[in-house]
Structures are given as structure tokens and as C-alpha cells.
Design a protein around this motif. Sequence first.
Motif, mmCIF file in Angstrom:
data_model
loop_
_atom_site.group_PDB
_atom_site.id
_atom_site.type_symbol
_atom_site.label_atom_id
_atom_site.label_comp_id
_atom_site.label_asym_id
_atom_site.label_seq_id
_atom_site.Cartn_x
_atom_site.Cartn_y
_atom_site.Cartn_z
ATOM 1 N N GLU A 158 -25.047 -2.371 -1.177
ATOM 2 C CA GLU A 158 -23.630 -2.752 -0.750
ATOM 3 C C GLU A 158 -22.845 -1.655 -0.106
ATOM 4 O OE1 GLU A 158 -21.702 -4.676 -3.849
ATOM 5 O OE2 GLU A 158 -22.913 -6.389 -4.128
ATOM 6 N N THR A 159 -22.117 -2.195 0.943
ATOM 7 C CA THR A 159 -21.277 -1.123 1.563
ATOM 8 C C THR A 159 -19.991 -1.686 1.466
ATOM 9 O OG1 THR A 159 -21.362 -2.233 3.630
ATOM 10 C CG2 THR A 159 -22.897 -0.522 3.199
ATOM 11 N N PRO A 160 -18.707 -0.808 1.682
ATOM 12 C CA PRO A 160 -17.315 -1.097 1.270
ATOM 13 C C PRO A 160 -16.781 -2.166 1.996
ATOM 14 C CG PRO A 160 -17.760 1.282 1.594
ATOM 15 C CD PRO A 160 -18.876 0.575 2.233
ATOM 16 N N ILE A 161 -15.944 -3.088 1.574
ATOM 17 C CA ILE A 161 -15.125 -4.190 2.193
ATOM 18 C C ILE A 161 -13.987 -3.275 2.640
ATOM 19 C CG2 ILE A 161 -13.838 -6.256 1.786
ATOM 20 C CD1 ILE A 161 -16.801 -6.575 2.099
ATOM 21 N N GLY A 169 -14.692 -3.938 19.230
ATOM 22 C CA GLY A 169 -14.854 -5.483 19.997
ATOM 23 C C GLY A 169 -13.556 -6.377 19.859
ATOM 24 N N ALA A 170 -13.509 -6.851 18.424
ATOM 25 C CA ALA A 170 -12.640 -7.805 18.029
ATOM 26 C C ALA A 170 -11.382 -6.929 17.432
ATOM 27 C CB ALA A 170 -13.095 -9.038 17.247
ATOM 28 N N ARG A 171 -10.519 -7.669 17.152
ATOM 29 C CA ARG A 171 -9.320 -7.042 16.273
ATOM 30 C C ARG A 171 -9.612 -7.248 14.886
ATOM 31 N NH1 ARG A 171 -6.726 -11.007 19.406
ATOM 32 N NH2 ARG A 171 -5.209 -10.390 20.890
ATOM 33 N N ASP A 172 -9.322 -6.056 14.200
ATOM 34 C CA ASP A 172 -9.550 -5.927 12.869
ATOM 35 C C ASP A 172 -8.356 -6.797 11.923
ATOM 36 O OD1 ASP A 172 -11.711 -4.215 12.812
ATOM 37 O OD2 ASP A 172 -10.256 -2.447 13.222
ATOM 38 N N TYR A 173 -8.885 -7.414 10.672
ATOM 39 C CA TYR A 173 -7.877 -7.744 9.653
ATOM 40 C C TYR A 173 -7.426 -6.349 8.926
ATOM 41 C CZ TYR A 173 -8.615 -12.698 10.213
ATOM 42 O OH TYR A 173 -8.746 -14.097 10.839
ATOM 43 N N LEU A 174 -6.193 -6.227 9.145
ATOM 44 C CA LEU A 174 -5.781 -4.954 8.295
ATOM 45 C C LEU A 174 -5.118 -5.345 6.860
ATOM 46 C CD1 LEU A 174 -3.810 -3.767 11.481
ATOM 47 C CD2 LEU A 174 -6.201 -2.958 10.504
ATOM 48 N N VAL A 175 -5.260 -4.383 5.916
ATOM 49 C CA VAL A 175 -4.855 -4.445 4.589
ATOM 50 C C VAL A 175 -4.037 -3.364 4.264
ATOM 51 C CG1 VAL A 175 -5.565 -4.584 1.989
ATOM 52 C CG2 VAL A 175 -7.153 -5.605 4.005
ATOM 53 N N PRO A 176 -2.690 -3.709 3.935
ATOM 54 C CA PRO A 176 -1.951 -2.409 3.846
ATOM 55 C C PRO A 176 -2.142 -1.902 2.313
ATOM 56 C CG PRO A 176 -0.779 -4.593 3.490
ATOM 57 C CD PRO A 176 -1.944 -4.885 4.058
ATOM 58 N N SER A 177 -1.844 -0.405 2.140
ATOM 59 C CA SER A 177 -2.154 0.193 1.024
ATOM 60 C C SER A 177 -0.828 0.370 0.267
ATOM 61 C CB SER A 177 -2.822 1.530 1.437
ATOM 62 O OG SER A 177 -2.750 2.262 0.286
ATOM 63 N N ARG A 178 -0.708 0.001 -0.889
ATOM 64 C CA ARG A 178 0.512 0.044 -1.934
ATOM 65 C C ARG A 178 0.661 1.657 -2.186
ATOM 66 N NH1 ARG A 178 1.058 0.986 -6.754
ATOM 67 N NH2 ARG A 178 -1.049 0.422 -7.653
ATOM 68 N N VAL A 179 -0.673 2.370 -2.562
ATOM 69 C CA VAL A 179 -0.633 3.639 -2.927
ATOM 70 C C VAL A 179 -0.409 4.613 -1.870
ATOM 71 C CG1 VAL A 179 -2.094 5.281 -3.987
ATOM 72 C CG2 VAL A 179 -2.152 3.071 -4.945
ATOM 73 N N ASN A 180 -0.903 4.453 -0.705
ATOM 74 C CA ASN A 180 -0.662 4.996 0.481
ATOM 75 C C ASN A 180 0.319 4.570 1.468
ATOM 76 O OD1 ASN A 180 -2.898 7.588 -0.099
ATOM 77 N ND2 ASN A 180 -3.809 5.607 -0.560
ATOM 78 N N ARG A 181 1.502 4.495 1.149
ATOM 79 C CA ARG A 181 2.277 3.862 2.091
ATOM 80 C C ARG A 181 2.252 4.211 3.409
ATOM 81 N NH1 ARG A 181 8.200 2.307 -0.068
ATOM 82 N NH2 ARG A 181 7.619 0.855 -1.504
ATOM 83 N N GLY A 182 2.152 3.126 4.353
ATOM 84 C CA GLY A 182 2.235 3.396 5.727
ATOM 85 C C GLY A 182 1.002 3.455 6.245
ATOM 86 N N LEU A 572 4.652 -2.630 -0.813
ATOM 87 C CA LEU A 572 3.573 -2.005 0.265
ATOM 88 C C LEU A 572 4.379 -0.929 1.249
ATOM 89 C CD1 LEU A 572 1.715 -5.296 0.606
ATOM 90 C CD2 LEU A 572 0.839 -2.990 -0.193
ATOM 91 N N GLY A 573 5.964 -1.097 1.320
ATOM 92 C CA GLY A 573 6.788 -0.494 2.388
ATOM 93 C C GLY A 573 6.662 -1.217 3.637
ATOM 94 N N LEU A 574 6.823 -2.724 3.574
ATOM 95 C CA LEU A 574 6.782 -3.362 4.853
ATOM 96 C C LEU A 574 8.039 -4.236 4.854
ATOM 97 C CD1 LEU A 574 3.051 -4.978 4.590
ATOM 98 C CD2 LEU A 574 3.956 -2.967 6.056
ATOM 99 N N ASN A 575 8.548 -4.512 6.133
ATOM 100 C CA ASN A 575 9.433 -5.205 6.270
ATOM 101 C C ASN A 575 8.991 -6.220 7.445
ATOM 102 O OD1 ASN A 575 11.813 -4.416 4.951
ATOM 103 N ND2 ASN A 575 11.672 -2.527 5.936
ATOM 104 N N LEU A 576 9.211 -7.547 7.657
ATOM 105 C CA LEU A 576 8.709 -8.355 8.379
ATOM 106 C C LEU A 576 9.908 -8.815 9.386
ATOM 107 C CD1 LEU A 576 6.858 -10.921 6.421
ATOM 108 C CD2 LEU A 576 6.224 -9.170 7.657
ATOM 109 N N GLU A 577 9.751 -8.388 10.796
ATOM 110 C CA GLU A 577 10.705 -8.684 11.809
ATOM 111 C C GLU A 577 11.083 -10.364 11.767
ATOM 112 O OE1 GLU A 577 9.992 -7.263 15.451
ATOM 113 O OE2 GLU A 577 9.467 -5.266 14.751
#
Length: 579
Positions: A158-161, A169-182, A572-577
Motif C-alpha cells: 500500500e502507498t499513502p493516500i 495532468g488533472a487538478r488535485d483534490y486538496l486536504v487542508p492540514s489542521r496540525v500544519n496550518r496553511g 484549519l485556518g480557513l476562511n471562505l470568500e
Amino acid sequence: MEKYKYYNIKNVGETVSLSGWVSKVRNLGGLIFIDLRNRSGIMQAVVRPENDFYGVACELKNEYVIKITGKIVERESKNPKMLTGDIEVDVASLELINTSKEVPFAITDETTALEDTRLKYRYLDLRRDSLQQKFITRNKITYATRKFFNELDFLEIETPILCKSTPEGARDYLVPSRVNRGKFYALPQSPQIFKQLLMVSGFERYFQIAKCFRDEDLRADRQPEFTQIDVEMSFVDEDDVISVGEGLVASIFKEVKGIDIKLPLMRMPYIEAMEKYGSDKPDLRFDMEINDITKIFINTNFSIFKNVIENNGIINAIVVKNSADKYSRKDLDKLTDYVKTYKASGLAYLKYNEEVSGSIVKVLSEEEINDIKNNLNIEDNDLVLIVSGDYKIVKNSLGALRCKLARDLNLINKDDYKLLWVVDFPSFEWSEEENRFMACHHPFTAPKDEDVNKLLTDKANCYSKAYDIVINGYETGGGSIRIHNEKVQELMFKALELSEEDINSKFGFFVDALKYGCPPHGGFALGLDRMTMLLSGTDNIRDVIAFPKTASASDLMCECPGFVDEKQLHELGLNLENK
């Protein structure tokens, strides 16, 4: 736990206990007939008026969960359409295990329910035998895969998710990190980098049934999350990898369909596939090749064709045999609209009978009309369809048109399977959006040895050690020999105009690993979903994924994607516009 049992006329006289769902219940003059459904199929059961459980049977409704015990008897009125149509269970006892609300659609193979409704209630849709059979097929494929690779001493790893965002080629699905903000993880578009690192690690033979993610526009054979059979091996060349790949496919066909695939499979260079079929995934179940007729019009007076040739364009045609009388002017106008969706400027046509007719017959010379007839071996009632213009547009539009015509004219035998490898892909393709050459596959694909010195000077004519396996017009899998030489990798990055900063930020750890005795290696990935789709006889990939997404990447059952509360965003240190 015992295996599922499948009963037939040979089991008459046996006492059995069966559990499942009520598919149908009928009260016929005192006798109550129940169609009991579970994964092994449907069994008819009969409850007689004198039975102690007759009152329970009278209360049954569709999708109630029950358990019956009774003796298998031969049916008086047999049903040849059912596998169990010769027998039924004479019920001795009946237990009502659970009731059910009225279902939003009938749980039958031939359903008229809208797909959105079925996806919203996917757990009900999956009760249908036609869908369950597709997942049985999928299970057979994964079983055959593991068996095949275990016998060749491959290791399943198995390899990491959660991994690093890299351009593939395509856009990545991104996952924000709570521990490493930003900072963000990315869900893998494929395990490409990790499986190459496993080769550096010395595992030599790896495989994995891997979950992959791509944020791209969807269609019938795509999903945002999909599964591929991922393979990599060391100390191999193209022939070695192709041999393993087609061996796997042959094993799957034998296990699932009982079909013997003749090996080795044919190999078709990319250039030939584009020239003859207008596609790098040609469907060979029917003929109708694309013909280049540009030379016929070198001295033409027809201004449109003349301008095309002067601008280095091409003029190509396909011949629809014995079909001129099947296409009216209105039908041909629709075909014209169809090729225009592939950016073609138009579609010219000629009908060859006793008299030649068509949209351009009046502007062509008699010599040109006869040259077309002789060069394309035209017979009476043949229809010639012509597209002219830019090479890529002409090939793509006619490639799509030949497939549409084959479907419309029922030229495809759906029980037929045509497999091939498309090989020798270009290393680069021109991106209008980026205004530069980009990797046709990925930056780690090895170029042909003879093209290494052209990577910086002649990108349009560089070819790679890449290969795709094509089944019935679907790219079912593909791969390449990878770059293991540090200097060649540097040349490739330079050819792709990647800065030192880009290389270090996106591939730094991987490039560093190549410096520590990287072995020659290569591999491929086979699309499990597409393979299941092809072998289970559907053209909709959602049919072979347990809980799929819609064309807008939504899960109607779980109602996702969805909004999250402010607390989660804050953590997560996120704000939505825009909310």
C-alpha cells in the motif's frame, strides 16, 4: 459459514432454510406465492391456507425481510426465465424478521426509475440482481489479479493516500492540514512516484489495487475517485512489461468470461492509430478506416480544399459501405453538427450510385470524383464523408464520427472483444492553454533512446517508451518505462521548462532518490472500474462502483460535498470568500 447454495431440480426433496427480501407476493385463491430474493437469486415459495404461518404471509409486502424453512418441490407451472424456475419451496415455517417502508422504485432489473433517484437510494438500487452481478464480476477480476501476481512473486504494498501535490495532468483534490496550518495534502492521482520509489527501495516487483483521485470534468467512463491495478517492476524493458500486462488481462478474461485471449496482442504505433482511426484508443470491432485523400486535390480548383492545402492542412475521408440510401440530407446535416462539436469546420459528402450526388459534387472535377472512387474502392450505394482542415481536428472529428456511425448502423458485435497495445506515444504534446509543450504522460516517462538528443531541439518529433492497452475503443490501462538516469531526467525537466524551484518544490525528494542507485524500471496501471465495465456489459462506470458520484461529482445519497461549520474551518485556518 457455508458458501452460497444455488438450487435446481436436482434438489427436489431437500429441506432448506432461506433468508432474504420479499421481491413479490401474490395471493391466488388461497395459495400465497412469495418470491424470495437474496444474493443467490430468486426462489418462489408457496404458503398454503392450512399453514400455521398463513396469517404472517398475508401481511407480507415488498422488501420485508423474512426467513423460510420448507421442502423443495417441483413446480407445476414452470418459469424457464428463472434459474430456479423448475422448483419452489413448500413453506413449513415463516419468520418475519423486519418490515420495510414503501420503496421509491421497484427493485427489478428492468427499472424505469431515473438514475438520480436510484443514486439517492443507492442501497436499494444495489439490491437489483443486474447490479449485483456486476460486483460479482468485479470481485472475480480482483481475485484473478491477486492470484496472477502472487504466482509471479509480486508483493502487494500500500502507498499513502495523503501525499504531496504534484502536477500530473488533472487538478488535485486538496486536504487542508489542521496540525500544519496553511499547508495541504493532496489525494493521489496515481501512486506513480511512490511505486517508483519502491523500485529504488529494492522491492523489484510491486502491485497494488489502488484508490486514485482526479478533480476533472466527468463523463460516462470517468469518476472523481477510481481504482486501478497498479504495477511496477525493476530490470525490465518494454517487452517485459507488456508481456506481464497482457498476461494479466488474459488471466482476467479467462477467469471472468471463460475466454482464451490469443497472445501476444497486436501492437499499433500511435501514429498509425491516429492516421487510420483518428484516436489513440481505436475500436477495431469494425472497419471504416480513415483515408488521406489530400493528394487527389493538389491541383484542385475547389477553393476550400485549395486553402486547406496551402495552409498545410489535410483532407481525409471515411467510406460508409452500402449506406448512401440510409442517410437523408437531414441526417447528414446532423452528422455535420456532430463533427462541429470536435471543431471541424464542416462535413462534405458524396453518394456513389449510377449518378454521383452530394454536397460538393458540383465543385469537383470529374477526374477528382473518379480518383476518389478508385483510391477508396468505392462501390454502388457507398457514402463518402470528408473533413478538411488542421491535422488534429480532422483526425479527432473523423475518429469520433466513425464510432458514432458504427453505433448507429449496428456494426458492433457487443459480444466481441478486440484488444491491442498502442505504443510509441509522443513524449510531448502542445498545450494551447500553457503555450508550451507538456508531457504527454508524465515527466518520468523515458524517451526512446534515439530521441534523447532531440528533447531540447525537436520536441514535436520525440517519442517515448510508453504503451496503452486498448479494449473495444477504451483505454483500459497503460504505462511506460521510467527514466532512471539522472542526466536524462534533468533533460526532460528542462524540456518541460520546469525551473529549479519547481523541480525542488514538487519533486525534490523523488529527484534526490534517483541519485542513490536507481534501477531501470517500468510499469503500468489497469483501470479496474473500466475493466469491470467492459466485462459486465455496461457503458456506464457508475454501474460498477458501489457508491458513485454524479456527473457533477456529487453523492446524492450522502449529500456531499456539503458545507462544514465555522469551527472546523477555524481549526484549519480557513476562511471562505463565498458561501
